[in-house]
Scaffold this motif. Structure first.
Motif, PDB file in Angstrom:
ATOM      1  N   HIS A 148       0.731  -1.410  -0.144  1.00  0.00           N
ATOM      2  CA  HIS A 148      -0.011   0.069   0.050  1.00  0.00           C
ATOM      3  C   HIS A 148       0.828   1.186   0.052  1.00  0.00           C
ATOM      4  CE1 HIS A 148      -2.747  -2.936   2.186  1.00  0.00           C
ATOM      5  NE2 HIS A 148      -3.103  -2.843   0.813  1.00  0.00           N
ATOM      6  N   SER A 149       1.337   1.485  -1.266  1.00  0.00           N
ATOM      7  CA  SER A 149       2.334   2.592  -1.346  1.00  0.00           C
ATOM      8  C   SER A 149       1.939   3.550  -2.391  1.00  0.00           C
ATOM      9  CB  SER A 149       3.681   1.973  -1.886  1.00  0.00           C
ATOM     10  OG  SER A 149       3.725   1.459  -3.208  1.00  0.00           O
ATOM     11  N   LEU A 150       2.378   4.733  -2.488  1.00  0.00           N
ATOM     12  CA  LEU A 150       2.164   5.955  -3.369  1.00  0.00           C
ATOM     13  C   LEU A 150       2.060   5.181  -4.941  1.00  0.00           C
ATOM     14  CD1 LEU A 150       1.188   8.664  -3.498  1.00  0.00           C
ATOM     15  CD2 LEU A 150       3.407   9.641  -3.490  1.00  0.00           C
ATOM     16  N   ASN A 152       2.324   2.257  -5.980  1.00  0.00           N
ATOM     17  CA  ASN A 152       1.455   1.220  -6.291  1.00  0.00           C
ATOM     18  C   ASN A 152       0.179   1.628  -6.729  1.00  0.00           C
ATOM     19  OD1 ASN A 152       2.914  -0.908  -6.421  1.00  0.00           O
ATOM     20  ND2 ASN A 152       2.594  -1.891  -4.683  1.00  0.00           N
ATOM     21  N   ASP A 153      -0.418   2.813  -5.811  1.00  0.00           N
ATOM     22  CA  ASP A 153      -1.440   3.483  -5.975  1.00  0.00           C
ATOM     23  C   ASP A 153      -1.510   4.230  -7.421  1.00  0.00           C
ATOM     24  OD1 ASP A 153      -2.358   2.492  -3.578  1.00  0.00           O
ATOM     25  OD2 ASP A 153      -2.416   4.490  -2.462  1.00  0.00           O
ATOM     26  N   TYR A 154      -0.394   4.668  -7.818  1.00  0.00           N
ATOM     27  CA  TYR A 154      -0.291   5.616  -9.020  1.00  0.00           C
ATOM     28  C   TYR A 154      -0.388   4.508 -10.131  1.00  0.00           C
ATOM     29  CZ  TYR A 154       0.710  10.538  -8.256  1.00  0.00           C
ATOM     30  OH  TYR A 154       0.533  11.461  -7.853  1.00  0.00           O
ATOM     31  N   LEU A 156      -2.104   1.961 -10.233  1.00  0.00           N
ATOM     32  CA  LEU A 156      -3.362   1.270 -10.410  1.00  0.00           C
ATOM     33  C   LEU A 156      -4.039   2.239 -11.466  1.00  0.00           C
ATOM     34  CD1 LEU A 156      -4.489   0.040  -6.810  1.00  0.00           C
ATOM     35  CD2 LEU A 156      -4.405  -1.421  -9.043  1.00  0.00           C
ATOM     36  N   THR A 175       0.585   4.456   2.058  1.00  0.00           N
ATOM     37  CA  THR A 175      -0.604   5.034   1.688  1.00  0.00           C
ATOM     38  C   THR A 175      -1.696   4.361   2.931  1.00  0.00           C
ATOM     39  OG1 THR A 175      -1.262   3.660  -0.005  1.00  0.00           O
ATOM     40  CG2 THR A 175      -0.355   5.966  -0.514  1.00  0.00           C
ATOM     41  N   ARG A 176      -1.300   3.249   3.409  1.00  0.00           N
ATOM     42  CA  ARG A 176      -2.311   2.615   4.325  1.00  0.00           C
ATOM     43  C   ARG A 176      -1.473   2.040   5.681  1.00  0.00           C
ATOM     44  NH1 ARG A 176      -6.218  -1.964   2.168  1.00  0.00           N
ATOM     45  NH2 ARG A 176      -6.050  -0.500   0.290  1.00  0.00           N
TER      46      ARG A 176
END
Length: 254
Positions: A148-150, A152-154, A156, A175-176
């Motif tokens: 849950h990292s910045l 990996n969020d990008y 997605l 991020t979590r």
């Protein structure tokens, strides 16, 4: 299905304090690694609160008439509900302590846990943050969790990001985590273990220092001795810089 487990936590080569914690509870087939954040005092408190609270929740709910503090999801098994709820209870306690006491304000922790359900022939892996679970099977290593990292969020939203665009993003931004908010979303993955499988739960002090392939090599070179494997994993992370605390829990399925 038999499980043999060993764990080890080390301060690493560049930190003065160890903010990681782990717990092995064979009586519940429960294995947890937590990586604290928020400074040596607060991070240490958060990770220990996580492992202690989850363990205490499992002990308190060993009896069938125990009261659970969160909604029971009828679509999940008892074991899945129990693991998720234990982590949510830990999140709430860390958040409340963080808001109540100035000296640990802003503390948090990542967590990864594995719960073996022997009667179902299943293992449930739950995580929040960037602590990981790997599976080694048949000479191959698989990362079961998703950080849950910045970054990996990008990815997605923008899966076609160029290497240059990835480099522009700050690294190691989580991020979590437990303690960031009053409630938390826990990712859960069901696994069907096979004899000979090895599972590695670890903080990013391991995965950030050595590659997945090096983890695989170290697991294979340790043979059936999970204590030797855990020691060699920590040693290898330290040999590659040991920039963070290093914690591993190694499970072998027989």
């Amino acid at each position: 299905m038999q499980i043999v487990a060993a764990g080890l936590s080390d301060v690493g080569q560049q930190r003065e304090h160890n903010e990681d914690s782990f717990v092995i509870l064979p009586e519940f087939d429960l294995y947890i690694v937590a990586d604290g954040m928020g400074g040596h005092r607060a991070g240490d408190v958060a990770s220990k609160m996580a492992t202690h609270t989850i363990a205490s929740f499992f002990q308190a709910t060993a009896k069938e008439d125990a009261t659970w503090p969160f909604h029971f999801d009828p679509h999940l098994s008892v074991e899945e509900n129990r693991l998720i709820t234990g982590i949510k209870v830990a999140n709430k306690r860390i958040f409340e302590a963080s808001t109540r006491y100035r000296e640990v304000h802003g503390m948090g922790t990542t967590v990864v846990g594995a719960l073996v359900a022997r009667e179902r022939g299943r293992m449930y892996v739950a995580h929040v943050g960037d602590s990981r679970c790997y599976r080694v099977r048949g000479g191959h290593i698989t990362l079961l969790t998703r950080d849950h990292s910045l970054l990996n969020d990008y990815l997605l939203v923008m899966p076609d990001m160029t290497p240059e665009q990835r480099e522009e993003l700050p690294k190691n931004v989580i991020t979590r985590a437990l303690g960031m908010q009053d409630s938390v979303v826990v990712d859960l993955l069901p696994e069907q273990p096979q004899p000979g499988d090895v599972y590695v739960l670890c903080s990013d002090g391991l995965s950030g220092m050595i590659t997945d392939e090096q983890i695989l090599e170290t697991v294979q070179s340790g043979g059936d001795d999970v204590e030797t494997v855990s020691q060699r994993l920590v040693q290898r992370a330290n040999e590659h810089g040991g920039e963070d605390n290093v914690t591993v829990v190694v499970l072998r399925v027989a």
